[in-house]
Design an enzyme around this catalytic site. Structure first.
Site, PDB file in Angstrom:
ATOM      1  CG  HIS A  93      48.099  22.128  42.470  1.00 19.16           C
ATOM      2  ND1 HIS A  93      47.843  21.900  41.133  1.00 19.16           N
ATOM      3  CD2 HIS A  93      47.024  22.802  42.954  1.00 19.16           C
ATOM      4  CE1 HIS A  93      46.657  22.410  40.838  1.00 19.16           C
ATOM      5  NE2 HIS A  93      46.143  22.965  41.918  1.00 19.16           N
ATOM      6  CB  CYS A 148      44.621  20.218  42.768  1.00 19.47           C
ATOM      7  SG  CYS A 148      43.382  21.146  41.870  1.00 19.47           S
ATOM      8  CG  ASN A 202      44.678  24.938  39.277  1.00 18.33           C
ATOM      9  OD1 ASN A 202      44.892  23.768  38.979  1.00 18.33           O
ATOM     10  ND2 ASN A 202      44.165  25.306  40.436  1.00 18.33           N
TER      11      ASN A 202
HETATM   12  O1  UT7 Z   1      43.539  23.917  42.605  1.00 14.10           O
HETATM   13  C1  UT7 Z   1      42.678  24.320  43.611  1.00 14.10           C
HETATM   14  C2  UT7 Z   1      43.359  25.213  44.507  1.00 14.10           C
HETATM   15  N1  UT7 Z   1      42.788  26.557  44.411  1.00 14.10           N
HETATM   16  C3  UT7 Z   1      43.498  27.564  44.860  1.00 14.10           C
HETATM   17  O2  UT7 Z   1      44.612  27.362  45.269  1.00 14.10           O
HETATM   18  C4  UT7 Z   1      42.881  28.946  44.897  1.00 14.10           C
HETATM   19  C5  UT7 Z   1      43.369  29.671  46.112  1.00 14.10           C
HETATM   20  N2  UT7 Z   1      42.891  31.034  46.131  1.00 14.10           N
HETATM   21  C6  UT7 Z   1      43.438  31.979  45.355  1.00 14.10           C
HETATM   22  O3  UT7 Z   1      44.333  31.713  44.604  1.00 14.10           O
HETATM   23  C7  UT7 Z   1      42.935  33.384  45.502  1.00 14.10           C
HETATM   24  O4  UT7 Z   1      42.049  33.457  46.612  1.00 14.10           O
HETATM   25  C8  UT7 Z   1      42.192  33.900  44.226  1.00 14.10           C
HETATM   26  C9  UT7 Z   1      43.203  34.103  43.104  1.00 14.10           C
HETATM   27  C10 UT7 Z   1      41.138  32.910  43.802  1.00 14.10           C
HETATM   28  C11 UT7 Z   1      41.536  35.247  44.526  1.00 14.10           C
HETATM   29  O5  UT7 Z   1      42.501  36.176  44.981  1.00 14.10           O
HETATM   30  P1  UT7 Z   1      42.205  37.074  46.267  1.00 14.10           P
HETATM   31  O6  UT7 Z   1      43.353  37.954  46.442  1.00 14.10           O
HETATM   32  O7  UT7 Z   1      41.862  36.136  47.394  1.00 14.10           O
HETATM   33  O8  UT7 Z   1      40.956  37.903  45.812  1.00 14.10           O
HETATM   34  P2  UT7 Z   1      39.529  38.035  46.511  1.00 14.10           P
HETATM   35  O9  UT7 Z   1      38.719  36.797  46.288  1.00 14.10           O
HETATM   36  O10 UT7 Z   1      39.723  38.516  47.916  1.00 14.10           O
HETATM   37  O11 UT7 Z   1      38.893  39.202  45.659  1.00 14.10           O
HETATM   38  C12 UT7 Z   1      39.409  40.545  45.755  1.00 14.10           C
HETATM   39  C13 UT7 Z   1      38.603  41.416  44.836  1.00 14.10           C
HETATM   40  C14 UT7 Z   1      37.095  41.270  45.011  1.00 14.10           C
HETATM   41  O12 UT7 Z   1      36.515  42.546  44.825  1.00 14.10           O
HETATM   42  P3  UT7 Z   1      36.004  43.400  46.079  1.00 14.10           P
HETATM   43  O13 UT7 Z   1      34.983  42.538  46.747  1.00 14.10           O
HETATM   44  O14 UT7 Z   1      37.230  43.632  46.923  1.00 14.10           O
HETATM   45  O15 UT7 Z   1      35.459  44.627  45.438  1.00 14.10           O
HETATM   46  C15 UT7 Z   1      36.682  40.365  43.881  1.00 14.10           C
HETATM   47  O16 UT7 Z   1      35.343  40.576  43.467  1.00 14.10           O
HETATM   48  O17 UT7 Z   1      38.867  41.070  43.476  1.00 14.10           O
HETATM   49  C16 UT7 Z   1      37.633  40.817  42.807  1.00 14.10           C
HETATM   50  N3  UT7 Z   1      37.862  39.795  41.796  1.00 14.10           N
HETATM   51  C17 UT7 Z   1      38.265  40.075  40.551  1.00 14.10           C
HETATM   52  N4  UT7 Z   1      38.508  41.246  39.919  1.00 14.10           N
HETATM   53  C18 UT7 Z   1      38.918  41.179  38.649  1.00 14.10           C
HETATM   54  C19 UT7 Z   1      37.795  38.447  41.943  1.00 14.10           C
HETATM   55  N5  UT7 Z   1      38.118  37.850  40.792  1.00 14.10           N
HETATM   56  C20 UT7 Z   1      38.431  38.837  39.915  1.00 14.10           C
HETATM   57  C21 UT7 Z   1      38.837  38.853  38.566  1.00 14.10           C
HETATM   58  N6  UT7 Z   1      39.089  40.027  37.979  1.00 14.10           N
HETATM   59  N7  UT7 Z   1      39.038  37.712  37.867  1.00 14.10           N
END
Ligand code: UT7
Length: 338
Positions: free
Chosen positions: A260, A117, A290
């Site tokens: 990005h 990216c 993205n």
């Molecule tokens: O271009 C490459 C650069 N990449 C990035 O910049 C990504 C950077 N990271 C992010 O943008 C965020 O970390 C994400 C959007 C990927 C995830 O957001 P988050 O607030 O960090 O969520 P999390 O991974 O802490 O997950 C929170 C909860 C989890 O459930 P529990 O364990 O709390 O019960 C996940 O299982 O949300 C759950 N979850 C979802 N629920 C519904 C994760 N993905 C999803 C989903 N739909 N798609």
């Protein structure tokens, strides 16, 4: 870094394209256990475009390039260099030469550059070295990716994030006094490589006794989202400040923050840390998700064509992602001095 004498760089055309098929969050919730509410509130993404089974990187990258060339007024035959920033080449040997042929850029040398990216910013800096050295005059820089090929469509933590697309800019040598690439900084940290991977996995294949080769394929994208999030909101403001310092500019002289397009929360956090108001932040990820190396030129082209970004505007662009890699470039849009 900006040069008063010698050779400068102007940004004289932009173009972009996305595939035809859009997939919104509602449709995605039929594929994995997710919801429009979760995706929108955690990322800001509402839909993304997907390249179909017959789609090629070559096709979308060439289309974006043609749009950029048209705006620039530079004929394809006048191009000296084509850089294709991508992590999803149609051919591991490179796709840039195919684009060179399709464009009719007969005298241009063309190659792929991979920095995930960050690819577009790394490509801009690479192109700048060739221009500043006096080697090339007209450079076409394309950022294009079809990540849908490599997404694990059963993994809701990643598949909701990505989309396909292509964007391009034409960079041209100009008088040093009119230099528009004001400053940059690019960085890598391979010690955090495992945070975000699209890794080759070998299957051993014995050829003869004692000689085994590895023949496998790439594994789908795997990401530690929280680690990448933390990395982004720490490193991106730092690298922008460094590039601004080199450009002899301050954050209040930035007209547009062009990051990005990974996550709206990252854009908001970076803007807040830099003290840049929301109305100066370019964001179009709601529509595209993205798109990796394509996201910066896609958002730039949209803003240019909408008339938001005007000639002379100071843009602070930053890419960040797998590698880990990150970088920033401070540049002014357009041909003529403000
Ligand atoms: O271009 C490459 C650069 N990449 C990035 O910049 C990504 C950077 N990271 C992010 O943008 C965020 O970390 C994400 C959007 C990927 C995830 O957001 P988050 O607030 O960090 O969520 P999390 O991974 O802490 O997950 C929170 C909860 C989890 O459930 P529990 O364990 O709390 O019960 C996940 O299982 O949300 C759950 N979850 C979802 N629920 C519904 C994760 N993905 C999803 C989903 N739909 N798609």
């Amino acid at each position: 870094m900006s040069q008063q004498s010698g050779i400068g760089i102007a940004f004289i055309g932009s173009g972009s394209t996305v595939p035809e098929v859009a997939l919104d969050n509602q449709a995605l919730s039929q594929i994995v256990e997710t919801s429009d509410e979760w995706i929108t509130s955690r990322t800001g993404i509402r839909q993304r475009y997907l390249s179909g089974a017959d789609g090629s990187l070559r096709a979308i990258a060439t289309q974006a390039a043609q749009n950029a060339l048209e705006m620039s007024g530079v004929p394809a035959a006048e191009l000296d260099l084509i850089i294709l920033a991508t992590s999803t080449s149609d051919d591991l040997f490179g796709t840039a030469s195919q684009i060179q042929s399709d464009l009719g850029a007969v005298k241009a040398v063309a190659f792929d550059l991979t920095a995930a990216c960050s690819g577009f910013v790394f490509g801009m800096v690479t192109a700048a070295q060739f221009i500043r050295a006096g080697t090339y005059q007209n450079v076409l820089l394309i950022g294009a990716d079809i990540l849908s090929r490599w997404v694990d469509w059963t993994d809701r933590r990643t598949c909701v994030l990505f989309g396909d697309g292509a964007g391009a800019v034409v960079m041209q040598a100009c008088e040093g006094a009119s230099d528009r690439l004001l400053g940059f900084e690019i960085r890598s940290d391979g010690s955090q490589n495992d945070c975000l991977t699209l890794a080759y996995q070998a299957e051993p294949r014995a050829l003869i006794n004692g000689v085994t080769v590895g023949q496998g394929t790439y594994q789908p994208i795997a990401m530690n989202g929280q680690e990448v999030y933390r990395f982004a909101i720490k490193r991106v403001p730092e690298v922008i400040e460094k590039a601004l310092h080199r450009a002899h500019r301050t954050t209040d002289q930035v007209d547009w923050l062009l990051l990005h397009q990974a996550n709206q929360r990252i854009l908001d956090a970076v803007a807040q840390r830099l003290g840049i108001p929301n109305e100066k932040v370019i964001s179009n990820m709601a529509n595209y998700g993205n798109t990796s190396a394509a996201s910066i030129p896609l958002a730039l082209d949209e803003a240019v064509r909408q008339g938001r970004v005007q000639a002379g505007d100071v843009i602070a662009a930053s890419g960040f992602g797998a590698g880990l890699t990150w970088g920033a470039a401070i540049f002014q849009w357009g041909k003529s001095a403000p």
